[in-house]
Motif scaffolding. Sequence first.
Motif, PDB file in Angstrom:
ATOM      1  N   LEU A 133     -10.389  75.494  30.364  1.00  0.00           N
ATOM      2  CA  LEU A 133      -9.789  75.100  31.632  1.00  0.00           C
ATOM      3  C   LEU A 133     -10.760  74.263  32.457  1.00  0.00           C
ATOM      4  O   LEU A 133     -10.371  73.262  33.080  1.00  0.00           O
ATOM      5  CB  LEU A 133      -9.368  76.350  32.413  1.00  0.00           C
ATOM      6  N   ALA A 136     -10.850  70.864  31.013  1.00  0.00           N
ATOM      7  CA  ALA A 136      -9.635  70.114  31.347  1.00  0.00           C
ATOM      8  C   ALA A 136      -9.740  69.495  32.734  1.00  0.00           C
ATOM      9  O   ALA A 136      -9.317  68.344  32.945  1.00  0.00           O
ATOM     10  CB  ALA A 136      -8.416  71.033  31.255  1.00  0.00           C
ATOM     11  N   GLY A 140      -9.620  65.417  33.228  1.00  0.00           N
ATOM     12  CA  GLY A 140      -8.610  64.773  34.057  1.00  0.00           C
ATOM     13  C   GLY A 140      -9.211  63.810  35.071  1.00  0.00           C
ATOM     14  O   GLY A 140      -8.719  62.689  35.256  1.00  0.00           O
ATOM     15  N   PHE A 200      -6.108  71.974  24.059  1.00  0.00           N
ATOM     16  CA  PHE A 200      -5.669  72.423  25.386  1.00  0.00           C
ATOM     17  C   PHE A 200      -6.397  71.650  26.477  1.00  0.00           C
ATOM     18  O   PHE A 200      -5.774  71.185  27.448  1.00  0.00           O
ATOM     19  CB  PHE A 200      -5.934  73.923  25.530  1.00  0.00           C
ATOM     20  N   LEU A 204      -4.228  69.140  28.750  1.00  0.00           N
ATOM     21  CA  LEU A 204      -4.050  69.461  30.163  1.00  0.00           C
ATOM     22  C   LEU A 204      -4.738  68.427  31.054  1.00  0.00           C
ATOM     23  O   LEU A 204      -4.194  68.035  32.105  1.00  0.00           O
ATOM     24  CB  LEU A 204      -4.595  70.864  30.451  1.00  0.00           C
ATOM     25  N   LEU A 207      -2.571  65.348  31.051  1.00  0.00           N
ATOM     26  CA  LEU A 207      -1.365  65.559  31.853  1.00  0.00           C
ATOM     27  C   LEU A 207      -1.676  65.472  33.346  1.00  0.00           C
ATOM     28  O   LEU A 207      -0.932  64.837  34.113  1.00  0.00           O
ATOM     29  CB  LEU A 207      -0.761  66.922  31.516  1.00  0.00           C
ATOM     30  N   GLY A 208      -2.777  66.085  33.770  1.00  0.00           N
ATOM     31  CA  GLY A 208      -3.161  66.002  35.172  1.00  0.00           C
ATOM     32  C   GLY A 208      -3.448  64.580  35.612  1.00  0.00           C
ATOM     33  O   GLY A 208      -3.041  64.156  36.699  1.00  0.00           O
TER      34      GLY A 208
END
Length: 216
Positions: A133, A136, A140, A200, A204, A207-208
Amino acid sequence: MKLLERHRTPHHPPPVTAARPATPARPPTPAPAAFPARPATPAATLGARRVSRPAAVSAADLGLLLLRLTFGLLLAGHGAQKLFGLFGGEGLSATGRGFAQLGYHPGTFFAGMAGAGELLGGLGLAAGLLTPLAAAAVIGVMINAMIVTVPHGLWETSGGMEYPLCIAVVATAVAAIGAGRLALDRFFRRRDGGLPEMAFAVGLGGLGAAIVLAVS
């Protein structure tokens, strides 16, 4: 007279009976040999060692710790520069004006998002906490930075995408490798990294970045 009686009485020798051959004694059945105990397999021994003795910290764990601390804390410092003006930074208002000039409106909002992604993502990577996380969040922010800088080429000397590209690649690699044993993620199930963790983080983060570009 006795001689005559012997002569008169025929002499019948006793019948000879054939001797019955003795039945040979059956040899005793040998008792089944006891099977030797099966030696422990190397895998079982290795498993027992893993259960009874914790694995020692390796050089790879130390290297990952050094990488995470240096990379994560410096990145968190960049976020603190944007958000709070620390370490010689311009602070949120001035950074927001710069974001507005780059086409991100409102500039202060997107500057705050970028600063929070760098600060929280950097601290997460440094501590090895929720590593995919944290990676990610960093990826981003860096995708947006690469989109802004790619018109200037690759190298940082001409304002190119070299710097955000390197940061995104390092964050992706840490998500794939894992944070190592010297990390808070060691207490969680997904602590060793892998392709799902890397996918992941990249998915992610991408996508952000796409959402930010769509709404800015």
